[in-house]
Write a protein that holds these residues in place. Structure first.
Motif, PDB file in Angstrom:
ATOM      1  N   UNK A  63       1.247  -1.554  -0.453  1.00  0.00           N
ATOM      2  CA  UNK A  63      -0.084   0.269   0.054  1.00  0.00           C
ATOM      3  C   UNK A  63       0.541   1.233  -0.414  1.00  0.00           C
ATOM      4  N   UNK A  64       1.887   1.257   0.538  1.00  0.00           N
ATOM      5  CA  UNK A  64       2.629   2.765   0.300  1.00  0.00           C
ATOM      6  C   UNK A  64       3.539   3.079  -0.738  1.00  0.00           C
ATOM      7  N   UNK A  65       4.018   1.841  -1.839  1.00  0.00           N
ATOM      8  CA  UNK A  65       4.087   2.360  -3.324  1.00  0.00           C
ATOM      9  C   UNK A  65       3.014   2.361  -3.525  1.00  0.00           C
ATOM     10  N   UNK A  66       1.918   2.385  -3.852  1.00  0.00           N
ATOM     11  CA  UNK A  66       1.180   2.021  -4.481  1.00  0.00           C
ATOM     12  C   UNK A  66       0.198   3.114  -4.289  1.00  0.00           C
ATOM     13  N   UNK A  67       0.249   4.524  -3.169  1.00  0.00           N
ATOM     14  CA  UNK A  67      -0.421   5.761  -3.064  1.00  0.00           C
ATOM     15  C   UNK A  67       0.444   6.247  -3.332  1.00  0.00           C
ATOM     16  N   UNK A  68       1.891   5.860  -3.730  1.00  0.00           N
ATOM     17  CA  UNK A  68       2.552   7.129  -4.038  1.00  0.00           C
ATOM     18  C   UNK A  68       2.768   6.395  -5.663  1.00  0.00           C
ATOM     19  N   UNK A  69       2.526   5.428  -6.349  1.00  0.00           N
ATOM     20  CA  UNK A  69       2.651   6.002  -7.383  1.00  0.00           C
ATOM     21  C   UNK A  69       1.481   5.899  -8.321  1.00  0.00           C
ATOM     22  N   UNK A  70       0.802   5.848  -7.046  1.00  0.00           N
ATOM     23  CA  UNK A  70      -0.788   6.683  -7.686  1.00  0.00           C
ATOM     24  C   UNK A  70      -1.092   8.330  -8.114  1.00  0.00           C
TER      25      UNK A  70
END
Length: 359
Positions: A63-70
């Motif tokens: 989730x940490x990466x997913x939110x940043x990529x989004x």
């Protein structure tokens, strides 16, 4: 007696590019790694990993990466599925979509792992030949009627790129899923991310390996309508992305300025290297990636590959039909490119003097 399925006994394993021994002094231009360091923000994130994160399981969807990529891509996080490199996403797609009566299709030559994954799944593998210019064979791909169509764009090993219009035409005529593998798209003039909004059967794959100098971290992601991501999500490993990768990747993808500077350096070096190789008599295909596909004069690709290796310069040679007379060369630093050019001049001069260039 074999312990494995007949399919596994029959297939040839995917062979990655050669990795030199630790500490070996080589000019490594064979596996398309970024020659420049990762973002200072990514390095700081690695140095400041919360040690408690090593004790606990990571978030199952990173989730940490997913939110940043989004945030960087300006899309909803629900449209992103994260993987242990984009190869992990390819495996999820093959496992969830293809099967014994559900084909996978792609133009060739391209990333050899596509074939290997399809054969592991015991899916029919439909390979559509590119022409000499590596033009996307849209009509033939549509006629293949595959459950999954894979397009590397930019393509490897050619570096060539289909237009967004060609990809949209293909997507509009397919019944199955279209996966656009954009592993090298950071070095290209265009991308196809808009197609995931237009077609619920399209998924775009990205990786931080090349663009963000994080090949050793193993972090990639797919972007698609959440209804399409639901299938691959079911077959992924339960914790497929580790906490360190998600943490460092989140910092890296946010540092768009650092990434842009390095990408521009590589694009400029790509142009210079292309001009130098053409001046030596090489045919060079127009590349939108961080490498060049080249054809040396005189059918000397294999000899030059061996001779360069003996000098501590690694390039990629594929001893397969359609590529046996070509080399794929990663765009390195300007110093690495200059060393490559000097060595090629010496070897080709020796060849002109009727000396085996492999000596």
């Amino acid at each position: 007696m074999t312990h494995f399925r007949p399919t596994i006994d029959a297939i040839a394993a995917y062979v990655p590019g050669e990795q030199p021994a630790p500490g070996a002094r080589v000019v490594k231009l064979n596996t398309n790694e970024n020659p420049y360091p990762p973002s200072p923000l990514a390095i700081a994130a690695l140095q400041n990993v919360d040690l408690d994160d090593l004790r606990r399981y990571p978030h199952p969807f990173a989730e940490q990466f997913r939110k940043s990529a989004a945030e960087v891509l300006d899309i909803d996080p629900a449209w992103i599925l994260v993987g242990n490199g984009s190869d992990d996403l390819l495996t999820m797609l093959i496992r969830s979509i293809t099967g014994t009566n559900r084909a996978v299709a792609f133009p060739v030559p391209t990333y050899v792992l596509y074939r290997t994954l399809g054969m592991i799944q015991e899916a029919p593998v439909v390979e559509i030949p590119f022409d000499d210019a590596y033009t996307l064979p849209v009509d033939a791909l549509v006629q293949a009627n595959a459950a999954l169509t894979l397009i590397a764009n930019p393509n490897s090993p050619s570096g060539t790129c289909a237009s967004t219009e060609q990809l949209a035409d293909l997507a509009s005529r397919l019944d199955g899923v279209l996966a656009i593998d954009e592993a090298y798209v950071a070095f290209a003039d265009t991308h196809a991310l808009e197609l995931v909004q237009r077609f619920d059967r399209v998924i775009v794959l990205r990786t931080l390996s090349k663009s963000h100098s994080l090949a050793g971290l193993r972090l990639g992601f797919g972007v698609a309508n959440p209804t399409l991501l639901a299938g691959p999500a079911k077959v992924k490993d339960s914790y497929n992305v580790d906490a360190v990768a998600a943490h460092v990747g989140a910092a890296a993808i946010r540092d768009t300025k650092h990434t842009s500077v390095n990408i521009n350096r590589i694009r400029q070096s790509r142009t210079q290297m292309s001009e130098r190789l053409q001046a030596l008599g090489f045919r060079v295909w127009p590349s939108q990636a961080n490498f060049l596909l080249v054809q040396p004069p005189g059918n000397t690709a294999q000899q030059l590959y061996k001779a360069l290796k003996s000098r501590g310069i690694l390039v990629r040679y594929f001893n397969v039909p359609g590529l046996a007379d070509k080399l794929r060369i990663t765009v390195g630093t300007d110093d690495q490119s200059a060393e490559l050019t000097r060595s090629l001049k010496t070897l080709m001069s020796a060849s002109d003097d009727n000396t085996n260039p492999a000596q």
